[in-house]
Design an enzyme around this catalytic site. Structure first.
Site, PDB file in Angstrom:
ATOM      1  N   ASP A  83      -8.694   3.062  -3.391  1.00  0.00           N
ATOM      2  CA  ASP A  83      -8.570   3.780  -2.235  1.00  0.00           C
ATOM      3  C   ASP A  83      -7.977   4.849  -1.688  1.00  0.00           C
ATOM      4  O   ASP A  83      -8.057   5.575  -2.682  1.00  0.00           O
ATOM      5  CB  ASP A  83      -6.802   2.847  -2.112  1.00  0.00           C
ATOM      6  CG  ASP A  83      -6.265   3.907  -0.857  1.00  0.00           C
ATOM      7  OD1 ASP A  83      -7.406   3.377   0.658  1.00  0.00           O
ATOM      8  OD2 ASP A  83      -5.299   4.345  -0.298  1.00  0.00           O
ATOM      9  N   ASP A 109       0.926   2.712   3.715  1.00  0.00           N
ATOM     10  CA  ASP A 109       0.001   4.072   3.214  1.00  0.00           C
ATOM     11  C   ASP A 109       0.760   4.825   2.936  1.00  0.00           C
ATOM     12  O   ASP A 109       0.754   5.989   3.353  1.00  0.00           O
ATOM     13  CB  ASP A 109      -1.526   3.816   4.203  1.00  0.00           C
ATOM     14  CG  ASP A 109      -2.268   4.965   3.301  1.00  0.00           C
ATOM     15  OD1 ASP A 109      -1.994   5.013   2.271  1.00  0.00           O
ATOM     16  OD2 ASP A 109      -3.382   5.184   3.957  1.00  0.00           O
ATOM     17  N   HIS A 133       0.577  -1.174  -0.087  1.00  0.00           N
ATOM     18  CA  HIS A 133       0.385  -0.143  -0.295  1.00  0.00           C
ATOM     19  C   HIS A 133       0.590   1.144   0.076  1.00  0.00           C
ATOM     20  O   HIS A 133       1.124   1.850   0.621  1.00  0.00           O
ATOM     21  CB  HIS A 133      -0.998  -0.292   1.406  1.00  0.00           C
ATOM     22  CG  HIS A 133      -1.984   0.940   1.167  1.00  0.00           C
ATOM     23  ND1 HIS A 133      -3.240   0.440   1.569  1.00  0.00           N
ATOM     24  CD2 HIS A 133      -2.012   2.273   0.945  1.00  0.00           C
ATOM     25  CE1 HIS A 133      -3.784   1.751   1.525  1.00  0.00           C
ATOM     26  NE2 HIS A 133      -3.223   2.614   0.869  1.00  0.00           N
ATOM     27  N   LEU A 185       2.563   6.459  -5.100  1.00  0.00           N
ATOM     28  CA  LEU A 185       3.520   6.931  -5.551  1.00  0.00           C
ATOM     29  C   LEU A 185       3.127   8.334  -6.023  1.00  0.00           C
ATOM     30  O   LEU A 185       4.092   8.950  -6.570  1.00  0.00           O
ATOM     31  CB  LEU A 185       4.258   6.047  -7.270  1.00  0.00           C
ATOM     32  CG  LEU A 185       4.642   4.401  -5.790  1.00  0.00           C
ATOM     33  CD1 LEU A 185       5.183   3.972  -7.134  1.00  0.00           C
ATOM     34  CD2 LEU A 185       6.179   5.345  -5.201  1.00  0.00           C
TER      35      LEU A 185
HETATM   36  C1  NCD Z   1      -4.168   8.821   0.800  1.00  0.00           C
HETATM   37  C2  NCD Z   1      -3.193   9.878  -0.272  1.00  0.00           C
HETATM   38  O1  NCD Z   1      -3.286  10.642   0.575  1.00  0.00           O
HETATM   39  O2  NCD Z   1      -3.612   9.339  -1.497  1.00  0.00           O
HETATM   40  N1  NCD Z   1      -4.580   8.947   2.571  1.00  0.00           N
HETATM   41  C3  NCD Z   1      -4.742   8.730   3.594  1.00  0.00           C
HETATM   42  O3  NCD Z   1      -4.825   9.725   5.003  1.00  0.00           O
HETATM   43  N2  NCD Z   1      -4.746   7.782   3.779  1.00  0.00           N
HETATM   44  C4  NCD Z   1      -5.503   8.161   0.650  1.00  0.00           C
HETATM   45  C5  NCD Z   1      -5.945   7.007   1.551  1.00  0.00           C
HETATM   46  O4  NCD Z   1      -5.127   5.784   1.907  1.00  0.00           O
HETATM   47  O5  NCD Z   1      -6.850   6.411   1.445  1.00  0.00           O
HETATM   48 ZN    ZN Z   2      -6.722   4.270   2.284  1.00  0.00          ZN
HETATM   49 ZN    ZN Z   3      -3.795   4.636   0.823  1.00  0.00          ZN
END
Ligand code: NCD
Ligand code: ZN
Ligand code: ZN
Length: 433
Positions: A160, A313, A68, A71
């Site tokens: 996502d 993430d 996750h 990029l």
């Molecule tokens: C993510 C993003 O900035 O793309 N932000 C987040 O707070 N996690 C999007 C996501 O993972 O839901």
């Molecule tokens: Zn997310």
């Molecule tokens: Zn994410």
């Protein structure tokens, strides 16, 4: 600092070799030849004419795999590029990452999948796999052409950043994804409930005067998606699980045989809502940081397998994006370069998790979730390895990170455990700059 000139054939001698599959860490040496692990011996020293990298008891593990990562390229190259994001990944010990579809254009078309894969092959510093969108433009209305996306190289599907609110759309998406053998990764937050929220709904949101998102906004979303996965028999993966209630739903679903897997992020495992007291925008993330009881439930879920793996993430945002009023700041924080150190410090260091279990959660487990290669310490495997000093103390700063963005709450905070670098198909990439 390891000063290692690139060689094609060499031994890494006297390392603590971590094998996530057998669950053992033993001292030994590894012969790397032509990009592969050719031999593993349990001897500290080797008699050889080949060059030897003396590991001096550092930990040698399969390279980490992040399923996750954002990029940002194409479209948001001010935040991150494929080049800087993969450099950050390699510096953090990752030899493979899987990137999310919320780029501009969205990765909802085979040409975009091919574009990202081509750019990664040209300028990437680690292996890159691509997640394509579930719906066109991430709009939650029309489902994409999964067969073509898979042919172009997509390994999973996700909108996502957004939850697919239309249950019929999600049902169809699961049915079609299932036919292609693709997992759908769901960002579980009901947007009608999270509406304009800034943090978790609790005592703390009242105290800080920020609008909260109740745990129920996540749990309702998880419950629906589990039910639809059960109905369709298709594979579902829950991204960034953050509440005790979501853990409970996943645990029960697994027990009755639903094909569901789940990940937790380093930040949800180690940081809690009370830390928002200083209104640090870098702690604003979706789903929000929760309470201590939620963290305890996430840790128990890591131990009992309810949560299958750790995923970062990694969500880069520029300083300009973040230096605005709290409610205007975009959610997300970077994580690739600090994930191991943060988890080693907070979980292994405090007796919450064994080191080998942490390594497993960052290697073989994420590989299993998406059916990716890697994550194994075995002869014949590609020499995708990470070299770690679990005891080195260091402090993440702008100057020693490679990501283009610095939206991390960990800058200036000392951590224990430092990735020294990775071998990617035997080629050394140093973390230390
Ligand atoms: C993510 C993003 O900035 O793309 N932000 C987040 O707070 N996690 C999007 C996501 O993972 O839901
Ligand atoms: Zn997310
Ligand atoms: Zn994410």
């Amino acid at each position: 600092m390891i000063d290692w000139k690139d060689r094609k054939e060499f031994w890494v001698a006297g390392a603590r070799i971590a094998d996530p599959v057998t669950g053992r860490i033993r001292t030994g040496s590894v012969l790397i030849r032509k990009g592969l692990i050719e031999e593993i011996t349990w001897q500290k020293q080797v008699k050889t004419d080949l060059p030897v990298l003396e590991a001096g008891g550092l930990l040698l593990a399969p390279g980490f795999i992040d399923i996750h990562t954002h990029l940002r390229e194409p479209g948001f190259e001010d935040k991150e590029t494929i080049e800087t994001g993969t450099a950050a990944a390699a510096a953090g010990g990752y030899t493979a990452i899987v990137c999310m579809a919320n780029t501009d254009p969205v990765i909802d078309d085979p040409t975009v999948v091919e574009h990202v894969l081509k750019r990664a092959a040209d300028s990437g510093n680690c292996r890159v796999y691509v997640i394509a969108a579930v719906t066109k433009g991430l709009e939650g209305v029309d489902i994409c052409e999964y067969h073509h996306l898979k042919e172009a190289g997509a390994v999973a599907l996700s909108d996502d950043g957004k939850y697919i609110t239309n249950s019929q759309v999600m049902r169809s998406a699961l049915e079609y994804a299932g036919m292609q053998g693709l997992v759908i990764i769901s960002h579980c937050e009901d947007p009608y409930l999270t509406n304009e929220s800034q943090m978790n709904e609790s005592y703390w949101s009242t105290k800080l005067g920020l609008k909260g998102a109740h745990a129920a906004s996540e749990e309702i979303a998880v419950a629906r998606d589990i039910r639809l996965a059960e109905l369709t028999g298709s594979m579902l993966h829950i991204a960034h699980v953050s509440t005790a209630g979501a853990v409970d739903l996943i645990k029960k679903a697994k027990k009755r045989g639903v094909v569901v897997t789940a990940e937790a992020t380093p930040h949800h495992l180690t940081l809690d809502e009370s830390m928002l007291e200083d209104y640090d925008r870098n702690l604003k993330v979706n789903p929000p940081l929760r309470g201590k009881k939620d963290i305890a439930a996430l840790l128990a879920a890591l131990r009992d397998g309810t949560i299958d793996c750790i995923a970062t993430d990694h969500a880069p945002h520029t300083a300009i994006d973040k230096q605005v009023e709290f409610d205007l700041a975009p959610p997300g924080m970077i994580g690739l370069e600090t994930s191991f150190a943060q988890l080693n410090t907070e979980l292994v260091g405090k007796g919450e998790l064994e080191l080998i279990d942490l390594i497993r959660l960052m290697t073989s487990r994420p590989a299993d979730v998406l059916g990716l290669p890697g994550g194994k310490m075995a002869e014949g495997e590609p020499a995708d390895l990470v070299l770690i000093d679990p005891n080195e103390r260091w402090t993440p700063e702008r100057e020693n990170l490679r990501s283009k963005s610095f939206n991390s709450p960990l800058l200036g905070k000392e951590l224990t455990g430092r990735v020294q670098g990775v071998f990617l198909e035997g080629k050394w990439f140093s973390s230390i700059i």
